[in-house]
Design an enzyme around this catalytic site. Structure first.
Site, PDB file in Angstrom:
ATOM      1  N   CYS A  26      39.331  75.879  47.581  1.00 31.25           N
ATOM      2  CA  CYS A  26      39.544  77.316  47.865  1.00 31.25           C
ATOM      3  C   CYS A  26      39.301  78.274  47.489  1.00 31.25           C
ATOM      4  CB  CYS A  26      40.312  76.640  49.446  1.00 31.25           C
ATOM      5  SG  CYS A  26      42.205  76.620  48.858  1.00 31.25           S
TER       6      CYS A  26
HETATM    7  N1  LIG Z   1      43.829  72.058  52.371  1.00 30.42           N
HETATM    8  C1  LIG Z   1      42.642  72.280  51.524  1.00 30.42           C
HETATM    9  O1  LIG Z   1      42.703  73.925  52.096  1.00 30.42           O
HETATM   10  C2  LIG Z   1      41.622  71.891  50.963  1.00 30.42           C
HETATM   11  C3  LIG Z   1      41.337  72.580  50.834  1.00 30.42           C
HETATM   12  C4  LIG Z   1      39.964  73.217  49.972  1.00 30.42           C
HETATM   13  C5  LIG Z   1      39.441  71.811  49.275  1.00 30.42           C
HETATM   14  N2  LIG Z   1      40.086  70.409  49.443  1.00 30.42           N
HETATM   15  C6  LIG Z   1      40.028  69.709  49.201  1.00 30.42           C
HETATM   16  O2  LIG Z   1      40.294  68.694  50.312  1.00 30.42           O
HETATM   17  C7  LIG Z   1      40.304  67.493  50.055  1.00 30.42           C
HETATM   18  C8  LIG Z   1      40.859  66.731  51.591  1.00 30.42           C
HETATM   19  O3  LIG Z   1      42.033  67.415  51.043  1.00 30.42           O
HETATM   20  P1  LIG Z   1      43.126  67.775  52.846  1.00 30.42           P
HETATM   21  O4  LIG Z   1      43.809  69.065  52.535  1.00 30.42           O
HETATM   22  O5  LIG Z   1      42.832  67.850  53.986  1.00 30.42           O
HETATM   23  O6  LIG Z   1      44.433  66.302  52.304  1.00 30.42           O
HETATM   24  P2  LIG Z   1      44.669  65.895  53.157  1.00 30.42           P
HETATM   25  O7  LIG Z   1      45.300  66.205  53.999  1.00 30.42           O
HETATM   26  O8  LIG Z   1      45.909  64.853  52.527  1.00 30.42           O
HETATM   27  O9  LIG Z   1      43.806  64.633  53.634  1.00 30.42           O
HETATM   28  C9  LIG Z   1      43.311  64.004  52.701  1.00 30.42           C
HETATM   29  C10 LIG Z   1      42.912  62.278  53.508  1.00 30.42           C
HETATM   30  O10 LIG Z   1      42.248  61.348  52.573  1.00 30.42           O
HETATM   31  C11 LIG Z   1      42.902  60.684  52.947  1.00 30.42           C
HETATM   32  N3  LIG Z   1      43.400  60.126  51.612  1.00 30.42           N
HETATM   33  C12 LIG Z   1      43.859  59.648  51.603  1.00 30.42           C
HETATM   34  N4  LIG Z   1      44.454  58.872  49.952  1.00 30.42           N
HETATM   35  C13 LIG Z   1      42.781  58.104  50.062  1.00 30.42           C
HETATM   36  C14 LIG Z   1      42.271  57.759  49.088  1.00 30.42           C
HETATM   37  N5  LIG Z   1      42.944  56.563  47.986  1.00 30.42           N
HETATM   38  N6  LIG Z   1      41.026  56.720  50.218  1.00 30.42           N
HETATM   39  C15 LIG Z   1      40.743  56.956  50.891  1.00 30.42           C
HETATM   40  N7  LIG Z   1      41.132  57.842  51.554  1.00 30.42           N
HETATM   41  C16 LIG Z   1      42.493  58.389  50.947  1.00 30.42           C
HETATM   42  C17 LIG Z   1      43.723  60.435  53.807  1.00 30.42           C
HETATM   43  O11 LIG Z   1      43.566  59.357  55.036  1.00 30.42           O
HETATM   44  P3  LIG Z   1      43.690  58.167  55.764  1.00 30.42           P
HETATM   45  O12 LIG Z   1      45.240  57.664  54.399  1.00 30.42           O
HETATM   46  O13 LIG Z   1      44.410  57.924  57.424  1.00 30.42           O
HETATM   47  O14 LIG Z   1      42.881  57.304  54.995  1.00 30.42           O
HETATM   48  C18 LIG Z   1      44.083  61.549  54.289  1.00 30.42           C
HETATM   49  O15 LIG Z   1      44.628  61.776  55.547  1.00 30.42           O
HETATM   50  C19 LIG Z   1      40.920  67.498  48.364  1.00 30.42           C
HETATM   51  O16 LIG Z   1      40.267  66.670  47.763  1.00 30.42           O
HETATM   52  C20 LIG Z   1      41.911  68.830  48.694  1.00 30.42           C
HETATM   53  O17 LIG Z   1      42.364  69.217  47.112  1.00 30.42           O
HETATM   54  C21 LIG Z   1      41.220  71.346  50.584  1.00 30.42           C
END
Ligand SMILES: NC(=O)c1ccc[n+]([C@@H]2O[C@H](COP(=O)([O-])OP(=O)(O)OC[C@H]3O[C@@H](n4cnc5c(N)ncnc54)[C@H](OP(=O)(O)O)[C@@H]3O)[C@@H](O)[C@H]2O)c1
Length: 364
Positions: free
Chosen positions: A151
């Site tokens: 981001c």
């Molecule tokens: N937040 C941001 O602003 C942003 C921006 C750009 C990119 N990203 C990227 O997008 C991705 C997700 O970010 P996020 O902020 O949405 O994170 P998040 O809120 O922590 O959500 C990630 C989700 O992935 C699932 N998860 C966690 N560990 C897992 C595993 N080992 N296997 C399968 N599912 C798993 C979990 O769902 P369950 O436990 O329910 O399965 C969790 O709700 C990351 O790689 C992050 O770097 C984030």
């Protein structure tokens, strides 16, 4: 042949970016079915109360990954997950947009140095197309695997791109990117970014080297054809979503050329165009300056709150003649243009859908 309406799996759908992807896909004319996967036990609408009444339910991993009519999967999971599942899905012709860092580097060693993990599918790295649509649109059209950018990185890249392409950047000096991100940038499971810690506060972090630094330098190096050094400072601000990147770039006029804010606005206007004739999601704030040394002129710069909920990147700039520096402010919603919105924009390009499908809302 491009299907009229597709089935999209969302892995990590209980998280911030996964929830946002589902919200946007619910308004997408070419998406027939959304399959959100979570490992948890809660109901979809309990996890995402903003989507109360949407009718979605979490499905099992098998239901997502083994479904025969699956067209695309958005991986909204932590770095390290998509790289394990990608090979099997690609072999079945399923197209992937990964929001994590798994496929952002072509060189597995840079990935390993940056993320401290061994890459599970290094052979796929060169098949992935980096997902800034405004830069790699043509390659994305035929891509089967798109690596959505970080981001901070997409915000800074969109802010810098016309200046770099103009040939006026003096890259012998590092580019300074000072960025403030909402607390949702830390993901849903970051206890140190709690409400009491963040409210009325600023939380600087990773000043010895943020993971997006190497990604930004890698991308800038590809665009400029030479190494580019960046000083990236990152902070969480006391708001839930949105990134403001304030960028300072040294510039050098060509012989006989006079640099000014107006000259740079012309360069940016020409690069991005306007509305549907140009880059729909990148909007230049080109209000004229009334000038004056002490004029604060807040109206020249975009506000981070104005893009929240939207896939837009707003850009404003000014030129400091005394320091020969172009100062740029670029803002995005980290969860939309910085994550789920870009992923859907890329998916639209991959399937030949209108690029704005599911993404037509303005900021709130
Ligand atoms: N937040 C941001 O602003 C942003 C921006 C750009 C990119 N990203 C990227 O997008 C991705 C997700 O970010 P996020 O902020 O949405 O994170 P998040 O809120 O922590 O959500 C990630 C989700 O992935 C699932 N998860 C966690 N560990 C897992 C595993 N080992 N296997 C399968 N599912 C798993 C979990 O769902 P369950 O436990 O329910 O399965 C969790 O709700 C990351 O790689 C992050 O770097 C984030």
């Amino acid at each position: 042949m491009t299907p009229e309406r597709i089935t999209v799996g969302v892995v990590g759908a209980s998280g911030y970016t996964g929830g946002e992807a589902c919200r946007l896909l619910l308004n997408h004319d070419h998406v027939a079915r959304i399959l959100p996967f979570s490992r948890g036990k809660e109901e979809f609408e309990t996890v995402h109360p903003n989507l109360l009444g949407c009718g979605l339910s979490f499905v099992s991993a098998e239901e997502v990954l083994e479904r025969r009519d699956l067209d695309a999967v958005l991986f909204c999971t932590p770095t390290g997950e998509a790289m394990r599942a990608a090979k099997g899905l690609l072999a079945r012709g399923v197209r992937i947009v990964d929001l994590s860092a798994d496929f952002r580097f072509r060189d597995p060693q840079i990935f390993e140095r940056t993320y401290g993990k061994t890459h599970a599918s290094p052979h796929l790295l060169t098949r992935a197309v980096y997902g800034v649509t405004e830069i790699y649109r043509e390659a994305i059209r035929s891509a089967e695997l798109v690596a959505n950018p970080g981001c901070y990185v997409i915000t800074a890249l969109l802010g810098l791109l016309p200046a770099l392409k103009s040939g006026l950047a003096d890259l012998s000096a590092p580019i300074v990117v000072s960025a403030v991100n909402g607390t949702s940038g830390a993901s849903a499971t970051a206890p140190e970014v709690s409400h009491p810690a963040a409210t009325g506060n600023m939380l600087p972090y990773s000043l010895s080297g943020h993971r997006h630094g190497p990604e930004l330098e890698d991308q800038l190096g590809r665009l400029c054809g030479r190494p580019v050094h960046v000083l990236l400072n990152t902070t969480h601000g006391p708001f839930a979503r949105g990134i403001q990147a304030t960028i300072s770039l040294r510039v050098k006029a060509a012989a006989g050329q006079l640099l000014s804010r107006r000259a740079f606005l012309d360069i940016y206007r020409e690069h991005y165009g306007k509305g549907l004739d140009g880059e729909h999601f990148v909007v230049l704030n080109d209000r004229p300056s009334t000038g004056g040394l002490n004029a604060k002129e807040y109206s020249l710069f975009p506000g981070v709150a104005r893009v929240c909920g939207s896939n837009f990147c707003h850009i404003g700039l000014d030129y400091d003649a005394s320091k020969e520096r172009l100062n740029i402010v670029a803002v995005t919603d980290n969860l939309v243009k910085g994550a789920a919105g870009s992923a859907i924009q890329n998916m639209n390009v991959m399937f030949g859908f209108p690029e704005t499908a599911g993404l037509r809302h303005f900021g709130i």
